[in-house]
Design an enzyme around this catalytic site. Structure first.
Site, PDB file in Angstrom:
ATOM      1  CG  ASP A  35       8.294  -8.295  -1.594  1.00 27.11           C
ATOM      2  OD1 ASP A  35       8.685  -9.077  -0.712  1.00 27.11           O
ATOM      3  OD2 ASP A  35       7.114  -8.276  -2.013  1.00 27.11           O
ATOM      4  CE1 TYR A  40       2.040 -10.558  -5.023  1.00 26.11           C
ATOM      5  CE2 TYR A  40       4.231  -9.627  -5.216  1.00 26.11           C
ATOM      6  CZ  TYR A  40       3.143  -9.965  -4.443  1.00 26.11           C
ATOM      7  OH  TYR A  40       3.166  -9.697  -3.099  1.00 26.11           O
ATOM      8  CG  HIS A 115       2.271 -15.241  -0.926  1.00 30.08           C
ATOM      9  ND1 HIS A 115       2.141 -14.988  -2.272  1.00 30.08           N
ATOM     10  CD2 HIS A 115       1.961 -14.076  -0.314  1.00 30.08           C
ATOM     11  CE1 HIS A 115       1.778 -13.734  -2.462  1.00 30.08           C
ATOM     12  NE2 HIS A 115       1.650 -13.158  -1.297  1.00 30.08           N
ATOM     13  CB  SER A 145       3.619 -13.426   3.824  1.00 25.43           C
ATOM     14  OG  SER A 145       2.809 -12.304   3.544  1.00 25.43           O
TER      15      SER A 145
END
Length: 288
Positions: A35, A40, A115, A145
């Site tokens: 994931d 990130y 996201h 998410s």
């Protein structure tokens, strides 16, 4: 194995060589889901570092044996915070997905998440663009998410009305203790019974995923609960969890991951040390 590998720190605080070793160990232990996200880890880098490290590793692997999950929509435009993000317009989605594919060195994404919610873009535009990617085979399944309960219900109605690709995955903050009432978690939303019910009502087989289940190691040592979770009630639960873990001869983190998994929720675990990873997934190994 009902546990996924979190990679938020890969390529930043966790070096590329460490990350490759962790992913090798995870796959060799029976794991399949890795994931990541396109942002990130912007808070210590620029974003994209994790995907790039995974892509470099993936080139020498059997792609079909590995599930790559990534997320788009939350990359800060200024590289600093969520005040201005790329969002989930069709243009932003198409641009972000192509960049993800390039960094990941792959021609498809197994699961693509929205996201965080983009309230400035109509949900129909967002989900139509994402559904087109599944029709084209660029993305296999879709997820959300950090969507609020009202927006989940609105999105589900839009999906049904326009025959769009269903929500197959939903990823939220979740562990065995609850945050304090009124805790400020920023853009992060905790999984709760109302959200679970809404998601499973439309899709009983939806895959629920828990991020940050281990609270950065807070279950391992006394006095380490984050301030948003620091209460006598939670300390009591943590103490009992540690006692139970000792009786099983495993770490508290391993037991927490198993407890989350037993809720029919897949936890994510992240570490830069192979011995810690093997300890965290020990109960899943024993089961297999």
């Amino acid at each position: 194995m009902n546990v996924g590998l979190g990679t938020a720190s890969f390529g930043t605080s966790i070096s590329e060589s460490q990350a490759h070793e962790i992913m090798d160990t995870f796959i060799e232990s029976g794991g399949t889901i890795i994931d990541t996200a396109n942002n990130y880890a912007f808070w210590v880098g620029r974003g994209g570092e994790s995907e790039r490290v995974i892509g470099n590793w993936l080139r020498s692997k059997e792609r079909k044996q590995i599930e790559i999950h990534t997320k788009i929509g939350a990359q800060p435009l200024d590289g600093r915070n969520f005040d201005r993000i790329e969002g989930l317009s069709k243009v932003a989605i198409d641009r972000a997905v192509q960049a993800c594919l390039d960094r990941l060195s792959t021609d498809y994404i197994d699961v693509l998440y929205a996201h965080i919610d983009d309230i400035s873009t109509p949900l129909l535009e967002t989900w139509s663009a994402l559904s087109s990617l599944t029709s084209d085979g660029v993305v296999k399944r879709l997820g959300i998410s950090n969507f609020s309960l009202p927006r989940i219900k609105e999105l589900q109605d839009i999906i049904n009305a326009h025959d769009l690709t269903p929500i197959s995955y939903a990823q939220y903050r979740h562990t065995v203790i609850e945050p304090l009432k009124g805790a400020d978690l920023g853009v992060q939303i905790c999984l709760d019974t109302a959200i679970i019910s809404a998601l499973r009502e439309r899709n009983p087989n939806i895959n629920l995923v828990a991020y940050s289940p281990l609270l950065d190691g807070a279950f391992e040592f006394d006095g380490t609960l984050p301030h948003n979770y620091d209460s006598e009630a939670n300390e009591h639960i943590v103490k009992k969890t540690r006692e139970e873990a000792r009786s099983y001869g495993v770490s508290p983190s391993a037991l927490v991951l198993k407890k989350v998994s037993d809720e029919r929720i897949m936890p994510l675990t992240m570490t830069g040390k192979t011995e810690r990873l093997l300890g965290n997934i020990q109960l899943f190994q024993d089961k297999n």
